[in-house]
Motif scaffolding. Structure first.
Motif, PDB file in Angstrom:
ATOM      1  N   ASP A  24      39.221  52.972  14.344  1.00 50.74           N
ATOM      2  CA  ASP A  24      40.309  52.073  14.765  1.00 50.74           C
ATOM      3  C   ASP A  24      40.056  51.407  16.113  1.00 50.74           C
ATOM      4  O   ASP A  24      40.788  50.478  16.487  1.00 50.74           O
ATOM      5  CB  ASP A  24      41.626  52.851  14.828  1.00 50.74           C
ATOM      6  CG  ASP A  24      42.062  53.353  13.461  1.00 50.74           C
ATOM      7  OD1 ASP A  24      41.468  52.918  12.443  1.00 50.74           O
ATOM      8  OD2 ASP A  24      42.982  54.181  13.399  1.00 50.74           O
ATOM      9  N   ASN A  25      39.064  51.857  16.847  1.00 50.42           N
ATOM     10  CA  ASN A  25      38.768  51.254  18.152  1.00 50.42           C
ATOM     11  C   ASN A  25      38.301  49.805  18.040  1.00 50.42           C
ATOM     12  O   ASN A  25      38.307  49.077  19.034  1.00 50.42           O
ATOM     13  CB  ASN A  25      37.703  52.068  18.891  1.00 50.42           C
ATOM     14  CG  ASN A  25      38.242  53.390  19.394  1.00 50.42           C
ATOM     15  OD1 ASN A  25      39.363  53.458  19.894  1.00 50.42           O
ATOM     16  ND2 ASN A  25      37.468  54.454  19.244  1.00 50.42           N
ATOM     17  N   LEU A  26      37.885  49.402  16.844  1.00 49.71           N
ATOM     18  CA  LEU A  26      37.358  48.040  16.690  1.00 49.71           C
ATOM     19  C   LEU A  26      38.377  47.084  16.075  1.00 49.71           C
ATOM     20  O   LEU A  26      38.057  45.919  15.825  1.00 49.71           O
ATOM     21  CB  LEU A  26      36.081  48.043  15.851  1.00 49.71           C
ATOM     22  CG  LEU A  26      36.103  48.682  14.451  1.00 49.71           C
ATOM     23  CD1 LEU A  26      36.819  47.841  13.420  1.00 49.71           C
ATOM     24  CD2 LEU A  26      34.679  48.955  14.004  1.00 49.71           C
ATOM     25  N   ILE A  27      39.596  47.552  15.834  1.00 49.99           N
ATOM     26  CA  ILE A  27      40.541  46.753  15.072  1.00 49.99           C
ATOM     27  C   ILE A  27      40.811  45.390  15.722  1.00 49.99           C
ATOM     28  O   ILE A  27      40.963  44.383  15.031  1.00 49.99           O
ATOM     29  CB  ILE A  27      41.855  47.529  14.835  1.00 49.99           C
ATOM     30  CG1 ILE A  27      42.688  46.867  13.725  1.00 49.99           C
ATOM     31  CG2 ILE A  27      42.649  47.669  16.129  1.00 49.99           C
ATOM     32  CD1 ILE A  27      42.057  46.936  12.367  1.00 49.99           C
ATOM     33  N   ASP A  28      40.852  45.335  17.041  1.00 51.59           N
ATOM     34  CA  ASP A  28      41.121  44.059  17.716  1.00 51.59           C
ATOM     35  C   ASP A  28      39.962  43.087  17.609  1.00 51.59           C
ATOM     36  O   ASP A  28      40.132  41.884  17.835  1.00 51.59           O
ATOM     37  CB  ASP A  28      41.453  44.295  19.200  1.00 51.59           C
ATOM     38  CG  ASP A  28      42.787  45.014  19.379  1.00 51.59           C
ATOM     39  OD1 ASP A  28      43.643  44.895  18.488  1.00 51.59           O
ATOM     40  OD2 ASP A  28      42.964  45.704  20.396  1.00 51.59           O
ATOM     41  N   SER A  29      38.778  43.595  17.284  1.00 52.25           N
ATOM     42  CA  SER A  29      37.583  42.743  17.165  1.00 52.25           C
ATOM     43  C   SER A  29      37.129  42.600  15.717  1.00 52.25           C
ATOM     44  O   SER A  29      36.057  42.053  15.455  1.00 52.25           O
ATOM     45  CB  SER A  29      36.434  43.347  17.992  1.00 52.25           C
ATOM     46  OG  SER A  29      36.821  43.577  19.321  1.00 52.25           O
ATOM     47  N   LEU A  30      37.951  43.072  14.781  1.00 56.17           N
ATOM     48  CA  LEU A  30      37.517  43.169  13.386  1.00 56.17           C
ATOM     49  C   LEU A  30      37.366  41.817  12.689  1.00 56.17           C
ATOM     50  O   LEU A  30      36.472  41.644  11.852  1.00 56.17           O
ATOM     51  CB  LEU A  30      38.517  44.034  12.601  1.00 56.17           C
ATOM     52  CG  LEU A  30      38.249  44.193  11.100  1.00 56.17           C
ATOM     53  CD1 LEU A  30      36.908  44.880  10.858  1.00 56.17           C
ATOM     54  CD2 LEU A  30      39.386  44.960  10.434  1.00 56.17           C
ATOM     55  N   ASP A  31      38.213  40.861  13.003  1.00 58.82           N
ATOM     56  CA  ASP A  31      38.286  39.623  12.217  1.00 58.82           C
ATOM     57  C   ASP A  31      36.946  38.923  11.987  1.00 58.82           C
ATOM     58  O   ASP A  31      36.665  38.522  10.845  1.00 58.82           O
ATOM     59  CB  ASP A  31      39.283  38.654  12.862  1.00 58.82           C
ATOM     60  CG  ASP A  31      40.720  39.137  12.682  1.00 58.82           C
ATOM     61  OD1 ASP A  31      40.991  39.802  11.671  1.00 58.82           O
ATOM     62  OD2 ASP A  31      41.553  38.871  13.557  1.00 58.82           O
ATOM     63  N   PRO A  32      36.106  38.717  13.021  1.00 61.80           N
ATOM     64  CA  PRO A  32      34.824  38.033  12.758  1.00 61.80           C
ATOM     65  C   PRO A  32      33.944  38.783  11.764  1.00 61.80           C
ATOM     66  O   PRO A  32      33.306  38.165  10.903  1.00 61.80           O
ATOM     67  CB  PRO A  32      34.152  37.966  14.141  1.00 61.80           C
ATOM     68  CG  PRO A  32      35.204  38.290  15.136  1.00 61.80           C
ATOM     69  CD  PRO A  32      36.272  39.042  14.448  1.00 61.80           C
ATOM     70  N   LEU A  33      33.912  40.114  11.876  1.00 59.42           N
ATOM     71  CA  LEU A  33      33.109  40.909  10.938  1.00 59.42           C
ATOM     72  C   LEU A  33      33.686  40.829   9.534  1.00 59.42           C
ATOM     73  O   LEU A  33      32.953  40.644   8.559  1.00 59.42           O
ATOM     74  CB  LEU A  33      33.077  42.381  11.372  1.00 59.42           C
ATOM     75  CG  LEU A  33      32.142  42.796  12.498  1.00 59.42           C
ATOM     76  CD1 LEU A  33      32.171  44.310  12.664  1.00 59.42           C
ATOM     77  CD2 LEU A  33      30.721  42.322  12.252  1.00 59.42           C
ATOM     78  N   LEU A  34      34.986  40.973   9.423  1.00 62.92           N
ATOM     79  CA  LEU A  34      35.635  40.984   8.116  1.00 62.92           C
ATOM     80  C   LEU A  34      35.401  39.669   7.383  1.00 62.92           C
ATOM     81  O   LEU A  34      35.047  39.657   6.193  1.00 62.92           O
ATOM     82  CB  LEU A  34      37.131  41.246   8.290  1.00 62.92           C
ATOM     83  CG  LEU A  34      37.979  41.274   7.017  1.00 62.92           C
ATOM     84  CD1 LEU A  34      37.428  42.265   6.015  1.00 62.92           C
ATOM     85  CD2 LEU A  34      39.427  41.589   7.361  1.00 62.92           C
ATOM     86  N   THR A  35      35.569  38.563   8.074  1.00 62.05           N
ATOM     87  CA  THR A  35      35.362  37.253   7.450  1.00 62.05           C
ATOM     88  C   THR A  35      33.952  37.127   6.885  1.00 62.05           C
ATOM     89  O   THR A  35      33.759  36.726   5.727  1.00 62.05           O
ATOM     90  CB  THR A  35      35.607  36.127   8.474  1.00 62.05           C
ATOM     91  OG1 THR A  35      36.938  36.216   8.965  1.00 62.05           O
ATOM     92  CG2 THR A  35      35.387  34.758   7.850  1.00 62.05           C
ATOM     93  N   GLN A  36      32.971  37.472   7.693  1.00 61.12           N
ATOM     94  CA  GLN A  36      31.583  37.312   7.265  1.00 61.12           C
ATOM     95  C   GLN A  36      31.190  38.298   6.168  1.00 61.12           C
ATOM     96  O   GLN A  36      30.445  37.947   5.245  1.00 61.12           O
ATOM     97  CB  GLN A  36      30.639  37.457   8.472  1.00 61.12           C
ATOM     98  CG  GLN A  36      30.731  36.315   9.462  1.00 61.12           C
ATOM     99  CD  GLN A  36      30.488  34.975   8.808  1.00 61.12           C
ATOM    100  OE1 GLN A  36      29.553  34.803   8.013  1.00 61.12           O
ATOM    101  NE2 GLN A  36      31.329  33.994   9.114  1.00 61.12           N
TER     102      GLN A  36
END
Length: 331
Positions: A162-174
């Protein structure tokens, strides 16, 4: 040799003598071209094999042949060895990830994996910046860089949760994009990374991130997002699903039943069966408070009809009734 021949030999300029003698022995061809020539082009011309950096006898890998005749070996997480100099790797990590040299980028990505596995606290402060650059590598047209970045993403999910949740969007999209594209070995790696994401990131945090992708214009992205959503919901547990809102979840699942691709529809059917099971579990627990004269007021059928449009409720009940009949016949 005649005296005339000796005189002719002595009149040959020194540079020509050198060239003549060179042609008879070994000759090292000098470098021709710009020393700053793109590294990738140099590797293509010379068919250089790229072995994942810092491999030793204890690391095994799965070789894949990449574009440009460069052989790349992808090391599984369990076979990665620790870094020799953690501080030095951290110091150069961001610059290496942003390099124009694709070999250096692959090395840096593998170092991110090693740091995630062996020294995750050391990289925590720069995690957001690292994720942005990993996402950049996921966009790289060179499949070696792209697949290494996909494997890196899986290790980041496993380490940082959960430590990466705020930075997740770029990874999730790709990752959703890569899992829905045609390069099979990249696609399969991306799907494994998405499975790792749904395993290691809390569903309460992940589900809101996935929801917008369920309405994406690209049907393949919708399908992959639906599959992730379906895998994540059961991890909430009975109480978690109740707290999150089973009515909200059933509406989301119902909207996917009519989607274009079969993967979306199948994920929706699986999720609806899970929600029906959960609903009936906590309905049974609360059944003592239901009036004996109104035993069916809180039935699954009535619940669906109260939360959905008539057409959606009909579709959901058809799916869950068929699913229930299949379970009964199979038992």
């Amino acid at each position: 040799m005649s005296e005339k021949a000796l005189r002719d030999l002595n009149t040959i300029p020194g540079s020509e003598k050198k060239n003549e003698s060179s042609s008879k022995g070994s000759f090292i061809k000098p470098f021709v071209g710009n020393m700053d020539e793109n590294v990738e082009e140099c590797l293509k011309k010379n068919s250089v094999s790229l072995v994942s950096p810092q491999m030793n006898g204890n690391e095994t890998a799965n070789p894949e042949v990449d574009t440009g005749n460069s052989e790349v070996e992808y090391i599984e997480s369990e076979n990665l060895n620790d870094l020799e100099d953690v501080d030095a790797s951290l110091e150069t990590l961001l610059a290496s990830l942003d390099s124009k040299n694709w070999v250096m980028v692959c090395e840096a990505l593998n170092n991110v994996r090693r740091l995630s596995i062996f020294h995750k606290e050391a990289m925590l402060d720069m995690l957001g910046d690292v994720i942005v650059l990993v996402a950049k590598s996921l966009k790289n047209p060179r499949s070696a860089v792209c697949k290494t970045a996909v494997m890196t993403s899986a290790d980041i999910f496993s380490a940082y949760n959960d430590n990466l949740i705020d930075s997740l969007d770029p990874l999730l999209t790709q990752l959703l994009l890569k899992s829905s594209q045609d390069k099979r070995f990249v696609c399969e790696a991306a799907e494994r990374a998405l499975v790792a994401m749904t395993k290691w990131v809390s569903p309460v945090l992940l589900l809101p991130k996935l929801q917008p992708y369920l309405k994406n214009r690209n049907p393949r992205i919708r399908a992959k997002a639906s599959m992730c959503f379906c895998r994540s919901v059961p991890q909430l547990g009975v109480e978690g699903i109740k707290s999150y809102g089973i009515d909200k979840l059933i509406q989301i699942a119902a909207s996917q039943l009519s989607d274009q691709l079969p993967e979306s529809r199948e994920a929706a059917r699986t999720l609806l069966l899970e929600l029906q099971t959960v609903y009936e579990k906590f309905h049974d627990l609360e059944s003592t408070t239901v009036s004996e004269h109104q035993p069916d007021m809180d039935s699954w059928e009535n619940f669906c009809q109260s939360k959905l449009s008539p057409l959606s409720a009909q579709a959901v009940l058809r799916v869950t009734n068929i699913g229930r009949e299949g379970l009964v016949l199979g038992s």
